[in-house]
Design a protein around this motif. Structure first.
Motif, mmCIF file in Angstrom:
data_model
loop_
_atom_site.group_PDB
_atom_site.id
_atom_site.type_symbol
_atom_site.label_atom_id
_atom_site.label_comp_id
_atom_site.label_asym_id
_atom_site.label_seq_id
_atom_site.Cartn_x
_atom_site.Cartn_y
_atom_site.Cartn_z
ATOM 1 N N ILE A 157 0.670 -1.180 0.192
ATOM 2 C CA ILE A 157 -0.034 -0.072 -0.093
ATOM 3 C C ILE A 157 0.726 1.271 0.178
ATOM 4 O O ILE A 157 0.633 2.255 -0.671
ATOM 5 N N LYS A 158 1.674 1.425 1.044
ATOM 6 C CA LYS A 158 2.806 2.513 0.973
ATOM 7 C C LYS A 158 3.336 2.710 -0.338
ATOM 8 O O LYS A 158 3.689 3.972 -0.998
ATOM 9 N N PHE A 161 1.099 3.976 -3.231
ATOM 10 C CA PHE A 161 0.734 5.351 -2.951
ATOM 11 C C PHE A 161 1.934 6.326 -3.316
ATOM 12 O O PHE A 161 1.708 7.159 -4.094
ATOM 13 N N ASP A 162 3.090 5.934 -3.046
ATOM 14 C CA ASP A 162 4.201 6.828 -3.280
ATOM 15 C C ASP A 162 4.306 6.802 -4.825
ATOM 16 O O ASP A 162 4.544 7.956 -5.398
ATOM 17 N N ALA A 164 2.111 6.123 -7.101
ATOM 18 C CA ALA A 164 0.758 6.961 -7.677
ATOM 19 C C ALA A 164 0.997 8.249 -7.599
ATOM 20 O O ALA A 164 0.470 9.091 -8.620
ATOM 21 N N LYS A 165 1.306 8.969 -6.526
ATOM 22 C CA LYS A 165 1.330 10.286 -6.330
ATOM 23 C C LYS A 165 2.517 11.065 -7.509
ATOM 24 O O LYS A 165 2.459 12.063 -7.710
ATOM 25 N N GLU A 174 -8.415 10.255 -4.064
ATOM 26 C CA GLU A 174 -8.690 9.816 -2.856
ATOM 27 C C GLU A 174 -8.341 8.274 -2.564
ATOM 28 O O GLU A 174 -8.807 7.637 -3.253
ATOM 29 N N PHE A 175 -7.692 8.171 -1.601
ATOM 30 C CA PHE A 175 -7.132 6.931 -1.265
ATOM 31 C C PHE A 175 -7.923 6.295 0.035
ATOM 32 O O PHE A 175 -8.412 7.177 1.051
ATOM 33 N N TRP A 191 1.104 6.983 9.394
ATOM 34 C CA TRP A 191 1.349 7.129 7.965
ATOM 35 C C TRP A 191 -0.083 7.370 7.362
ATOM 36 O O TRP A 191 -0.129 8.336 6.421
ATOM 37 N N ASN A 195 -0.724 11.003 5.374
ATOM 38 C CA ASN A 195 -1.370 10.960 3.810
ATOM 39 C C ASN A 195 -2.603 10.893 3.536
ATOM 40 O O ASN A 195 -3.028 10.710 2.249
ATOM 41 N N ILE A 197 -5.199 9.215 4.281
ATOM 42 C CA ILE A 197 -5.875 8.133 3.614
ATOM 43 C C ILE A 197 -7.350 7.936 4.612
ATOM 44 O O ILE A 197 -7.079 8.038 5.753
#
Length: 470
Positions: A157-158, A161-162, A164-165, A174-175, A191, A195, A197
């Motif tokens: 997931i982390k 996310f990184d 995707a940004k 929106e996550f 975290w 971020n 979430i």
């Protein structure tokens, strides 16, 4: 007196000798029996003037010399509604793992134990998923991590996310993590808050219901959920957390206790949903399931109890239906026509398969019917979403031409659910009179229209929900 003619419409009798009429323009009108009788017998001069004016403005009747023009307007409004349903998907579901630390009786996916290997989505697929999302999406999207228990693959997931940004830098994202909160810890929460979430958490009510529905061999699932929700609300106030309840047979006798349990958690937003006949839930339906009548008896009591309370509580299933009626909103996938497959959501499974809806993924887990698979993460996006079986499926989900839907007064507010009918009847369209989906939706719309037009207190409550914009 204007020389009127009536235009095509569907109708249904409601409570207290009232009638509802609707048309392909997505308009409706609530009428007295007298006005309805005069409408169908073309006695326009005997219809109350206020109702007559409304019927004309909503294209139920028209001056004879304008009939063809009004029919064109209706067709145009129908085309606009369909066009709005055919917009690019905004919801993208990613399944980091099928592993789970719960043993929910109604689970809709074939979960595996949390230590089992080979059921995690590999990080090498992150770029491929993001290429598909970039190809399919507009500016505003939601990416939701589902499972299994997605927190059991938190590093994925982390990293997702990184990445995707960076790769989706031009989009507003929106996550959301859909979680039962089993593996949650302070490091994760820090975290998640940092971020922005969102968390979506299943919470089925008081302990004797929640722990029975959602047992775990590791902990008391009710105490785990409640303690973690309280922890988040107290120490991580920046985390937006939403709760939803899946209703089982045991739940039906306790609508008030379910509402009270939400208030005890400090939330005034409920999302009440019936069981779905997918995955493991198919095997347990005889134990956990119920009829549409039983569910609606429960639901009516729950809504009436909410209305009596001093707190301003919102039940989001009703709100989705209200938005569909009064604004023709197509954001709720279950109420989309044509169906929300691909146009409503895309699901990237742990094994790399791509599905046009989460329900398709659930049905595939129990049937292994490969025609439900749209493609694979490694496929070129431009060659993935034009396959004949997908187009054929969507072609059959316009409610205007489905038998049993074409003459239904609620057709313009309802949706097609081909995967439900495929799972329960072996047919994409299904026999509507035997459809649990149709029985639930018909009674839900019956209830909402009756309460809105015949119960002033509930109408005031519904209007408050609509104006709140939630």
């Amino acid at each position: 007196m204007t020389n009127y003619t009536h235009l095509p419409f569907n109708f249904k009798g409601l409570q207290d000798d009232k009638y509802l009429v609707s048309n392909l323009a997505g308009q409706h009108q609530h009428l007295s029996k007298l006005d309805f009788d005069n409408l169908i017998h073309s006695k326009y001069n005997q219809i109350e003037q206020k109702s007559l004016d409304s019927l004309e403005s909503k294209h139920f009747i028209a001056p004879k010399n304008e009939a063809k023009m009004r029919e064109s307007i209706i067709a145009s409004k129908l085309a606009l509604r369909i066009q709005n349903s055919l917009k690019r998907p905004t919801l993208f579901m990613v399944v980091p793992t099928l592993r789970c630390d719960h043993d929910c009786h109604y689970c809709q996916v074939s979960r595996v134990t949390e230590n089992k290997k080979g059921y995690d989505l590999e990080e090498k697929h992150i770029n491929g998923i993001l290429e598909h999302i970039e190809f399919l999406s507009d500016k505003h999207i939601k990416i939701e991590f589902q499972g299994g228990e997605p927190l059991l693959n938190f590093n994925f997931i982390k990293n997702f996310f990184d990445t995707a940004k960076i790769k989706l830098a031009g989009k507003h994202i929106e996550f959301v993590i859909a979680t039962a909160l089993g593996p949650i810890n302070n490091e994760m929460l820090e975290w998640i808050e940092l971020n922005n979430i969102h968390l979506s958490v299943s919470f089925d009510g008081p302990e004797f219901i929640h722990s029975n529905n959602r047992p775990s061999k590791k902990f008391n699932s009710y105490e785990n959920t409640v303690s973690n929700v309280h922890l988040i609300k107290k120490y991580f106030k920046g985390i937006d957390i939403s709760l939803l309840s899946t209703i089982t047979k045991q739940s039906l006798q306790h609508p008030q206790k379910i509402v009270d349990s939400y208030l005890e958690l400090g939330t005034k937003n409920l999302f009440i949903r019936p069981l779905s006949p997918y995955g493991f839930a198919t095997d347990t339906w005889g134990i956990l399931g119920y009829s549409a009548n039983e569910f609606m008896d429960f639901y009516k009591e729950l809504i009436n109890y909410i209305q009596e309370l001093p707190e301003n509580i919102i039940e989001h299933s009703a709100l989705f239906h209200l938005n569909r009626i009064f604004s023709q909103s197509t954001s709720y996938v279950d109420l989309k026509s044509p169906a929300g497959i691909v146009f409503g959501a895309i699901c990237f499974d742990y094994n790399g398969n791509i599905f046009g809806s989460d329900e398709s993924r659930m049905l595939w887990t129990s049937t292994k019917a490969d025609e439900l698979i749209i493609g694979h993460i490694a496929d070129e996006p431009k060659n993935t979403y034009t396959k004949p079986n997908l187009i054929a499926l969507l072609r059959d989900t316009f409610v205007e031409v489905n038998p049993g839907c074409n003459d239904c007064v609620y057709s313009q507010f309802c949706g097609a659910d081909p995967v439900h009918h495929l799972a329960t009847q072996g047919d994409l369209i299904g026999h509507k009179a035997r459809s649990f989906f149709c029985q639930i939706e018909t009674q839900m719309f019956d209830f909402i229209f009756n309460e809105y037009y015949l119960n002033n207190q509930n109408r005031k409550m519904f209007d408050g929900w609509l104006s709140n914009g939630s």
